[in-house]
Scaffold this motif. Structure first.
Motif, mmCIF file in Angstrom:
data_model
loop_
_atom_site.group_PDB
_atom_site.id
_atom_site.type_symbol
_atom_site.label_atom_id
_atom_site.label_comp_id
_atom_site.label_asym_id
_atom_site.label_seq_id
_atom_site.Cartn_x
_atom_site.Cartn_y
_atom_site.Cartn_z
ATOM 1 N N THR A 96 -0.568 3.043 -11.698
ATOM 2 C CA THR A 96 0.147 3.621 -10.560
ATOM 3 C C THR A 96 0.637 2.524 -9.611
ATOM 4 O OG1 THR A 96 -1.228 5.589 -10.699
ATOM 5 C CG2 THR A 96 -0.057 5.247 -8.646
ATOM 6 N N SER A 97 -0.184 1.524 -9.371
ATOM 7 C CA SER A 97 0.174 0.463 -8.423
ATOM 8 C C SER A 97 1.252 -0.470 -8.965
ATOM 9 C CB SER A 97 -1.065 -0.362 -8.079
ATOM 10 O OG SER A 97 -2.015 0.426 -7.439
ATOM 11 N N TYR A 98 1.217 -0.733 -10.242
ATOM 12 C CA TYR A 98 2.166 -1.659 -10.857
ATOM 13 C C TYR A 98 3.085 -0.916 -11.817
ATOM 14 C CZ TYR A 98 -0.864 -5.263 -8.954
ATOM 15 O OH TYR A 98 -1.587 -6.052 -8.112
ATOM 16 N N GLN A 99 3.893 -0.029 -11.267
ATOM 17 C CA GLN A 99 4.784 0.770 -12.111
ATOM 18 C C GLN A 99 5.897 -0.068 -12.732
ATOM 19 O OE1 GLN A 99 6.080 4.068 -9.752
ATOM 20 N NE2 GLN A 99 4.067 5.034 -9.773
ATOM 21 N N ARG A 100 6.154 -1.247 -12.162
ATOM 22 C CA ARG A 100 7.182 -2.118 -12.744
ATOM 23 C C ARG A 100 6.719 -2.733 -14.058
ATOM 24 N NH1 ARG A 100 8.228 -6.244 -8.180
ATOM 25 N NH2 ARG A 100 5.991 -5.976 -8.095
ATOM 26 N N PHE A 101 5.404 -2.696 -14.302
ATOM 27 C CA PHE A 101 4.839 -3.229 -15.536
ATOM 28 C C PHE A 101 4.204 -2.073 -16.315
ATOM 29 C CE2 PHE A 101 4.345 -6.503 -12.209
ATOM 30 C CZ PHE A 101 5.239 -7.432 -12.710
ATOM 31 N N PRO A 102 5.000 -1.337 -17.082
ATOM 32 C CA PRO A 102 4.481 -0.120 -17.719
ATOM 33 C C PRO A 102 3.398 -0.354 -18.779
ATOM 34 C CG PRO A 102 6.670 -0.628 -18.533
ATOM 35 C CD PRO A 102 6.386 -1.594 -17.427
#
Length: 87
Positions: free
Chosen positions: A33-39
């Motif tokens: 959730t926190s790092y949505q840019r890194f799926p």
């Protein structure tokens, strides 16, 4: 009597393992959730964990003459303990 003793001594470890797995899943969910840019962050953490829990001891044993290979489960019935623990 032995069965009761085994249950009493193993129950805290079962509860600790279960609690740790819940914490692990919550941490992976928070990470995703926190790092949505890194799926693929959660997947890479799981792969990293697998590497340190299985591949690292296996490779060190093969290269350094350790006993991981000798103690590795040989039959599916030997794996049953680990399957019960993870269920």
């Amino acid at each position: 009597m032995t069965s009761n003793h085994t249950l009493l001594t193993s129950t805290p470890f079962i509860l600790l393992f279960f609690s740790a797995m819940i914490g692990h899943e919550l941490a992976l969910e928070a990470l995703a959730t926190s790092y949505q840019r890194f799926p693929h962050m959660a997947t890479s953490v799981t792969l990293f964990q697998f590497g340190f829990c299985v591949l690292l001891p296996l490779s060190l044993s093969l290269g350094g003459g350790g006993d991981v290979i000798q103690n590795f489960p040989r039959r599916p019935s030997d794996l049953w303990v680990y399957m019960k623990l993870s269920a």
